[in-house]
Structures are given as structure tokens and as C-alpha cells.
Design a protein around this motif. Structure first.
Motif, PDB file in Angstrom:
ATOM      1  N   LEU A 159      -4.629  -2.141  -2.217  1.00 25.17           N
ATOM      2  CA  LEU A 159      -6.311  -1.936  -1.568  1.00 25.17           C
ATOM      3  C   LEU A 159      -6.603  -0.211  -1.887  1.00 25.17           C
ATOM      4  O   LEU A 159      -5.385   0.526  -1.981  1.00 25.17           O
ATOM      5  N   SER A 160      -7.684   0.119  -1.362  1.00 22.46           N
ATOM      6  CA  SER A 160      -7.804   1.070  -1.300  1.00 22.46           C
ATOM      7  C   SER A 160      -9.040   1.712  -0.701  1.00 22.46           C
ATOM      8  O   SER A 160      -9.864   1.395  -0.118  1.00 22.46           O
ATOM      9  N   LYS A 175       2.701   1.886  -2.956  1.00 26.31           N
ATOM     10  CA  LYS A 175       1.081   2.772  -4.448  1.00 26.31           C
ATOM     11  C   LYS A 175       1.056   4.371  -3.741  1.00 26.31           C
ATOM     12  O   LYS A 175       1.460   5.311  -4.457  1.00 26.31           O
ATOM     13  N   ARG A 176       1.115   4.259  -2.779  1.00 24.23           N
ATOM     14  CA  ARG A 176       1.104   5.808  -1.563  1.00 24.23           C
ATOM     15  C   ARG A 176       2.801   6.290  -1.943  1.00 24.23           C
ATOM     16  O   ARG A 176       1.508   8.636  -2.949  1.00 24.23           O
ATOM     17  N   TYR A 209       0.683  -0.938   0.215  1.00 26.30           N
ATOM     18  CA  TYR A 209       0.291  -0.013  -0.450  1.00 26.30           C
ATOM     19  C   TYR A 209       0.680   1.202   0.169  1.00 26.30           C
ATOM     20  O   TYR A 209       0.270   2.520  -0.592  1.00 26.30           O
ATOM     21  N   ASN A 216     -12.150  -5.353  -1.728  1.00 25.91           N
ATOM     22  CA  ASN A 216     -11.278  -4.079  -0.901  1.00 25.91           C
ATOM     23  C   ASN A 216     -12.084  -4.588   0.925  1.00 25.91           C
ATOM     24  O   ASN A 216     -11.269  -4.379   1.457  1.00 25.91           O
ATOM     25  N   GLU A 258      -1.315   0.560  -9.317  1.00 26.91           N
ATOM     26  CA  GLU A 258      -1.985   0.380  -8.941  1.00 26.91           C
ATOM     27  C   GLU A 258      -1.611  -0.762 -10.631  1.00 26.91           C
ATOM     28  O   GLU A 258      -1.633  -2.545 -10.782  1.00 26.91           O
ATOM     29  N   GLY A 272      -1.792  -5.703  -0.717  1.00 30.86           N
ATOM     30  CA  GLY A 272      -1.635  -3.937  -0.189  1.00 30.86           C
ATOM     31  C   GLY A 272      -1.833  -2.930  -1.636  1.00 30.86           C
ATOM     32  O   GLY A 272      -1.890  -1.514  -1.654  1.00 30.86           O
TER      33      GLY A 272
END
Length: 301
Positions: free
Chosen positions: A207-208, A19-20, A16, A283, A26, A204
Motif C-alpha cells: 500500500l502507498s 513497511k513504514r 503498512y 492501490n 516492500e 498493506g
């Protein structure tokens, strides 16, 4: 057990955070998922099924899963009959099929080891028929073009699924008491070790925590349907079936796993305008199922 789940949460968190912070995007998940489904997961299946003895009762697992799949679709028809066509078709597609390869395998491996992988592998054989067959047909029925029953196309989907074909081949070799050469097992053992971290990082990555407020009602309705009936039938079979505890836990936990990710490409194929809805449900199911699995693991391990 708490430490193992902490490692699992950390790996999902790494995906996660990657990605952030734009380390991974994604869309990179497609490449990672191809590596998992075509390399590391088949390697894990080979290692798991090469050296264990498959009890005859385990072949009932795929049959039970497929029967419950048809029951779920039938119940979903009545539960979602008043929804708009796109939403109804989407929720009907989501009514059956489970995320075994990406979600269950790494968690089951951490909790029960090779024995758990064997049982959930047999569960996944039945699940493959639901994901690539029944779910696809239901989505096709609710598409704008209507049901396109193409048996050859469905068979091709099974044939192109490397994990599914690996299950079949390894099960046959196991029944015939044929074992693969030690060199093959050594190589696949190395590859199989990458399955857990890659799968958890991928979860992860997908994940959103954002969702459309207009989707709250159908999402709540779906979650209540999926986990309510899954728990009801899972508990009933847990106490009724005369098989060992691992068999019964596989059924109970299996019916409470998240949705299969294959419904996302299906939604594009059938021109459903509900891809974001599917992503949100996926999710939420991952988080709910992880909590359920943690609670079960704390009680039985």
C-alpha cells in the motif's frame, strides 16, 4: 460483519506500518507472495474443493469471466485509443484480469466461508486465462518489439501457476468423486489458515499513498472505465442469469475486484515506463474494491 472487516483493516494496517517502520520492506513482499501463491493458497484451494459438490452450473463461471475479459479489451481499445503508446499499452493490459488470490480470497472466506471460496475459485479459473494469456498478449502487442505470440511460453505460464494447476486437478478429482486422504487434508488445513493473514499483510506492505500528479487524468479515466463497465455488466448479469444468488454475486463482485499484480512484472518485461502508474492504480483499486465489498457484504450477509 463489521468486526470481521475491522480485523481485515487491522491486518492490512499492520503490513503498512511494518513497511513504514522498516520492520519489513516492500521487496520482502516478493518472498511473502511466493509463500502465498505456492503454499498457502494452493492449500486453501485443496481444502475448499475436496469436500464440496461442484454443481454443473459453476463451470459456466470461468466461461463468463473469459467472455467478459474479451469484451473489456475490446471496449478498452476504443476508450484508450488516444493515449500515448506506453500508457495505452499499460491501460489495455489492466483492462482485464482480477486480484482474486490475494484480495478476494481472504475477504470472501471471512464473509461467505467455504461456499464463497468454491464460487470464487471457479471464477479464478477463468481469470487465470485472462491474467496469464490475454493480458500478457495485449502487453506484448504494445511493447517496442510488437506482438510475440508464443503459445508454448503462454502454456508454460499456466503450467507454472501452482494455484491454477491446483484448481484444475482438484476440480477433476471432485468431478470423479475422488477425495484426498485425511492426513493430506489435515496438513493443508493447517497451511491454509495462514493464507488470510499473510495476504492481508502483503496488501498493506504494497500500500502507498504517493502518486504523480501528471497521472491523475489517465488514472481517473481508467477507474471510471473499470468500475463503470464492471458494475454495468455485473448488474446486468446479476438480474439476467437464472442461477442461485451466490453465483450472481460472484459475477457482480468479481467484475469489481482490483487489478491482478502480474501486470507489474509484465510492465518490466515489455519495457513500459509506467510501473509507478500501475502501483498507484493498484492501490486505489484495492481501497475502492474493499469499500464495495464491505457495502455488498453489509447488504447481503
Amino acid at each position: 460483519m463489521n468486526q470481521e472487516f475491522l480485523y481485515i483493516i487491522i491486518l492490512i494496517g499492520i503490513g503498512y506500518l511494518f513497511k513504514r517502520f522498516d520492520i519489513l520492506k516492500e521487496r520482502d513482499g516478493e518472498v511473502i507472495s511466493r509463500v502465498i501463491f505456492n503454499i498457502t493458497l494452493p492449500a486453501l484451494i485443496i481444502v475448499s474443493l475436496n469436500s464440496v459438490q461442484i454443481e454443473p452450473s459453476l463451470f459456466l463461471l470461468p466461461a463468463i469471466v473469459m467472455v467478459f475479459g474479451f469484451v473489456s479489451i475490446t471496449l478498452a481499445f476504443f476508450v484508450f485509443r488516444k493515449e500515448e503508446k506506453d500508457i495505452r499499452g499499460t491501460l489495455m493490459m489492466l483492462a482485464t484480469g482480477y486480484n482474486v488470490g490475494l484480495f478476494a480470497y481472504p475477504l470472501v472466506e471471512a464473509i461467505w466461508g467455504s461456499k464463497g471460496l468454491l464460487y470464487f475459485g471457479m471464477f479464478d479459473i477463468g481469470n487465470s486465462f485472462l491474467v496469464f494469456g490475454l493480458s500478457y498478449l495485449v502487453g506484448s502487442y504494445y511493447s517496442e518489439e510488437g506482438l510475440a505470440l508464443k503459445p508454448i511460453g503462454i502454456l508454460k505460464k499456466f503450467g507454472r501457476s501452482i494455484p491454477f494447476m491446483t484448481y484444475i486437478v482438484m476440480s477433476l478429482l471432485n468431478i470423479l468423486n475422488i477425495h484426498l486422504p485425511a492426513g493430506v487434508i489435515d496438513v493443508t488445513s493447517i497451511l491454509s489458515k495462514a493464507n488470510m493473514p499473510l495476504s492481508l499483510i502483503l496488501l498493506g506492505l504494497y500500500l502507498s499513498f504517493s502518486f504523480d500528479k501528471n497521472s491523475i487524468r489517465p488514472i481517473n479515466k481508467y477507474l471510471l472505465f473499470r468500475y463503470g463497465f464492471g458494475l454495468l455488466f455485473g448488474l446486468a448479469l446479476f438480474f439476467i442469469l437464472p442461477y442461485d444468488e451466490m453465483f450472481r454475486f460472484t459475477i457482480l463482485i468479481g467484475f469489481l475486484l482490483p487489478i491482478g499484480l502480474s501486470v507489474i512484472p509484465y510492465s518490466y518485461e515489455f519495457n513500459f515506463k509506467t510501473t509507478s502508474l500501475i502501483g498507484t492504480i493498484s492501490n486505489l483499486c484495492i481501497m475502492i474494491s474493499m469499500l464495495i465489498l464491505y457495502l455488498f457484504a453489509s447488504l447481503v450477509v
